[in-house]
Motif scaffolding. Structure first.
Motif, mmCIF file in Angstrom:
data_model
loop_
_atom_site.group_PDB
_atom_site.id
_atom_site.type_symbol
_atom_site.label_atom_id
_atom_site.label_comp_id
_atom_site.label_asym_id
_atom_site.label_seq_id
_atom_site.Cartn_x
_atom_site.Cartn_y
_atom_site.Cartn_z
ATOM 1 N N ARG A 1 37.272 35.372 28.192
ATOM 2 C CA ARG A 1 38.299 36.402 27.317
ATOM 3 C C ARG A 1 39.803 35.158 27.903
ATOM 4 O O ARG A 1 40.265 35.801 26.262
ATOM 5 C CB ARG A 1 38.336 37.552 28.301
ATOM 6 C CG ARG A 1 39.192 39.063 27.445
ATOM 7 C CD ARG A 1 38.263 38.843 26.635
ATOM 8 N NE ARG A 1 37.672 40.194 27.651
ATOM 9 C CZ ARG A 1 37.519 41.270 26.174
ATOM 10 N NH1 ARG A 1 37.478 41.058 25.247
ATOM 11 N NH2 ARG A 1 36.655 42.025 26.487
ATOM 12 N N MET A 2 40.200 35.327 28.407
ATOM 13 C CA MET A 2 41.107 34.054 28.057
ATOM 14 C C MET A 2 42.531 34.749 27.876
ATOM 15 O O MET A 2 43.384 34.499 27.129
ATOM 16 C CB MET A 2 40.785 32.970 28.080
ATOM 17 C CG MET A 2 40.059 32.126 27.899
ATOM 18 S SD MET A 2 40.254 31.640 29.712
ATOM 19 C CE MET A 2 41.786 31.139 29.599
ATOM 20 N N ASP A 3 42.202 36.442 27.995
ATOM 21 C CA ASP A 3 44.053 37.255 28.586
ATOM 22 C C ASP A 3 44.670 36.313 29.075
ATOM 23 O O ASP A 3 44.622 35.997 29.778
ATOM 24 C CB ASP A 3 43.241 38.494 28.536
ATOM 25 C CG ASP A 3 42.957 39.264 29.752
ATOM 26 O OD1 ASP A 3 43.975 38.511 30.641
ATOM 27 O OD2 ASP A 3 41.970 38.548 30.264
ATOM 28 N N PRO A 4 46.577 37.066 28.832
ATOM 29 C CA PRO A 4 47.112 36.503 29.493
ATOM 30 C C PRO A 4 47.302 36.409 31.338
ATOM 31 O O PRO A 4 47.199 35.721 31.988
ATOM 32 C CB PRO A 4 48.090 37.279 29.541
ATOM 33 C CG PRO A 4 47.927 38.000 28.354
ATOM 34 C CD PRO A 4 46.828 38.210 27.268
ATOM 35 N N ARG A 5 45.928 37.427 31.448
ATOM 36 C CA ARG A 5 46.300 37.623 32.758
ATOM 37 C C ARG A 5 45.339 36.239 33.748
ATOM 38 O O ARG A 5 45.694 35.701 34.812
ATOM 39 C CB ARG A 5 45.587 38.474 33.535
ATOM 40 C CG ARG A 5 45.837 39.187 35.077
ATOM 41 C CD ARG A 5 45.327 40.383 35.714
ATOM 42 N NE ARG A 5 46.710 41.471 34.598
ATOM 43 C CZ ARG A 5 46.859 42.322 34.350
ATOM 44 N NH1 ARG A 5 45.367 43.198 33.998
ATOM 45 N NH2 ARG A 5 47.501 43.673 33.875
ATOM 46 N N ALA A 6 44.609 35.790 32.915
ATOM 47 C CA ALA A 6 43.444 35.274 32.781
ATOM 48 C C ALA A 6 43.617 33.715 32.588
ATOM 49 O O ALA A 6 43.413 33.072 33.808
ATOM 50 C CB ALA A 6 41.978 35.062 31.975
ATOM 51 N N GLN A 7 44.599 33.495 31.627
ATOM 52 C CA GLN A 7 45.187 31.984 31.764
ATOM 53 C C GLN A 7 46.813 32.248 33.236
ATOM 54 O O GLN A 7 45.949 31.214 33.136
ATOM 55 C CB GLN A 7 46.490 32.587 30.937
ATOM 56 C CG GLN A 7 45.397 32.453 29.324
ATOM 57 C CD GLN A 7 46.666 32.397 28.186
ATOM 58 O OE1 GLN A 7 47.213 31.812 28.066
ATOM 59 N NE2 GLN A 7 45.336 33.271 27.136
ATOM 60 N N ARG A 8 46.738 32.805 33.664
ATOM 61 C CA ARG A 8 48.115 33.002 34.892
ATOM 62 C C ARG A 8 46.842 32.866 35.721
ATOM 63 O O ARG A 8 47.232 31.559 36.448
ATOM 64 C CB ARG A 8 48.858 34.017 35.228
ATOM 65 C CG ARG A 8 49.874 34.298 34.047
ATOM 66 C CD ARG A 8 50.496 35.395 34.715
ATOM 67 N NE ARG A 8 49.676 36.569 34.674
ATOM 68 C CZ ARG A 8 50.586 37.313 33.322
ATOM 69 N NH1 ARG A 8 50.914 37.040 32.191
ATOM 70 N NH2 ARG A 8 49.535 39.047 33.816
ATOM 71 N N ARG A 9 45.624 33.216 36.281
ATOM 72 C CA ARG A 9 45.153 32.790 37.153
ATOM 73 C C ARG A 9 44.139 31.058 36.637
ATOM 74 O O ARG A 9 43.826 30.710 37.845
ATOM 75 C CB ARG A 9 43.535 32.946 36.599
ATOM 76 C CG ARG A 9 43.852 34.810 37.360
ATOM 77 C CD ARG A 9 42.660 35.257 37.550
ATOM 78 N NE ARG A 9 43.055 37.153 37.740
ATOM 79 C CZ ARG A 9 41.918 38.357 37.685
ATOM 80 N NH1 ARG A 9 41.070 37.853 36.675
ATOM 81 N NH2 ARG A 9 42.620 39.329 37.400
ATOM 82 N N LEU A 10 43.972 31.097 35.973
ATOM 83 C CA LEU A 10 43.948 28.740 35.584
ATOM 84 C C LEU A 10 45.038 28.129 35.676
ATOM 85 O O LEU A 10 44.757 27.262 36.854
ATOM 86 C CB LEU A 10 43.094 29.372 33.772
ATOM 87 C CG LEU A 10 42.608 27.659 34.216
ATOM 88 C CD1 LEU A 10 41.857 27.119 33.975
ATOM 89 C CD2 LEU A 10 42.270 27.782 32.167
ATOM 90 N N ALA A 11 45.757 28.592 35.591
ATOM 91 C CA ALA A 11 46.923 27.698 35.487
ATOM 92 C C ALA A 11 47.244 28.014 37.728
ATOM 93 O O ALA A 11 47.638 26.906 38.081
ATOM 94 C CB ALA A 11 49.058 28.817 35.406
#
Length: 343
Positions: free
Chosen positions: A195-205
């Motif tokens: 999905r890579m929504d903003p929350r997923a992007q923060r987790r990846l960071a």
């Protein structure tokens, strides 16, 4: 004078309900709006009359009278994701027995759709809003900041919330999972996300940060997709990861669906978990706990988030300014199970 339509003339009114129940119209109104202040005997009479006549309150008329409806808007990005099903469960438990009811809007992980729903909900004069995001468009955030009702943003907690917030530190939760993998002795971890929504992007960071600090970051072991999460997607992402980086010895998954899929793919390939491949999940829905081997996971307090959010909202509706603690961090728990072990 215009003649009333048959639908209008046949529709039972509050006065009709009062006559049928043998009580005053104000008692009917109180039963609908604040049942807790009406005697049980009167309430039962009114409820029976409402059922018998098929009476439904007119929310538009109520809004004109009180400047707001009894509606609480709840905006979520998905109705099929078990994470938000747990949140909804907590919200409904908290609103039960009150004069309020919940109306759900699904914005399907689209900030523009969320903005449209916020605008639509506010036009209906809700008593309050619960929004499961901190990532509105500028216009969406402005709408929330200027909303004439209390707003609670959930799943994360931040002093930057427009009004109130309840959740946990998403980044620190992923950091805990990454540190756990490192402490177990895995040295070549990967990360799977959809999905890579903003929350997923923060987790990846957050994963990148910890992996780099432990000298075990390799971008080849990070596999993401804009497609929705599913068990099948988890299998597919692990397949991609092992094709690109076969030396991978652990994987952190952005949610439970992906982790379950990754585990199933590992079993299909006869890869021993946790000996050859450690797997750590995120959210800890029931399915993750009952896999064989059971999945280690970051357990998040979804149901309690729903309960606390509705409690804050109801308190603020009844007494504006009464909620002192406006940003609540409920924390998370790293649950270590069979899918990771010391090496």
């Amino acid at each position: 004078m215009a003649r009333k339509s048959k639908i209008q003339s046949d529709r039972p009114t509050l006065v009709d309900v009062a006559r049928e129940a043998g009580v005053s119209a104000i008692t009917v109104s109180r039963t609908i709006r604040s049942p807790e202040i009406v005697s049980e005997r009167a309430r039962r009479k009114v409820e029976e009359a409402i059922r018998k006549l098929g009476y439904t309150p007119d929310p538009a008329a109520s809004a004109l009278a009180s400047r707001s409806t009894s509606t609480i808007g709840l905006l979520v990005p998905s109705l099929t994701n078990n994470v938000f099903a747990d949140v909804l469960r907590g919200v409904y438990e908290g609103v039960e027995g009150t004069r309020f009811f919940v109306q759900i809007g699904n914005y399907r992980y689209s900030a523009l759709s969320e903005e449209g729903l916020i605008r639509n909900f506010l036009s209906q004069r809700p008593a309050g809003l619960i929004v499961s995001s901190m990532d509105q468009t500028p216009a969406g955030r402005k709408l929330l900041e200027e909303a004439p009702c209390p707003v609670v943003q959930i799943m994360e907690t931040s002093a930057d919330a427009v009004d109130m917030s309840v959740g946990f530190d998403q980044l620190e939760a992923v950091r805990a999972a990454a540190r756990h993998v490192a402490e177990c002795g895995y040295r070549r971890p990967g990360f799977l996300s959809a999905r890579m929504d903003p929350r997923a992007q923060r987790r990846l960071a957050a994963f990148r940060e910890v992996a780099a600090a432990h000298d075990m970051l390799d971008e080849a072991r990070i596999i993401t997709t804009p497609q929705p999460s599913s068990v099948g997607m988890g299998r597919h992402l692990l397949e991609q990861l092992l094709a690109r980086a076969p030396e991978t010895d652990a994987v952190i998954c952005n949610n439970d669906d992906l982790a379950v899929g990754a585990l199933m793919e590992a079993i299909r390939r006869n890869i021993a978990v946790p000996e050859q491949l450690g797997i750590c999940s995120y959210n800890d829905i029931e399915m993750a706990r009952h896999m064989v081997p059971a999945l280690s996971a970051v357990a998040t307090p979804r149901r309690e988030i729903g309960r606390r959010a509705i409690a804050m909202l109801l308190a603020e509706i009844e007494a504006p300014g009464s909620v002192r603690e406006r940003h609540i961090d409920l924390g998370y728990e790293l649950v270590v199970r069979e899918s990771t072990s010391s090496r």
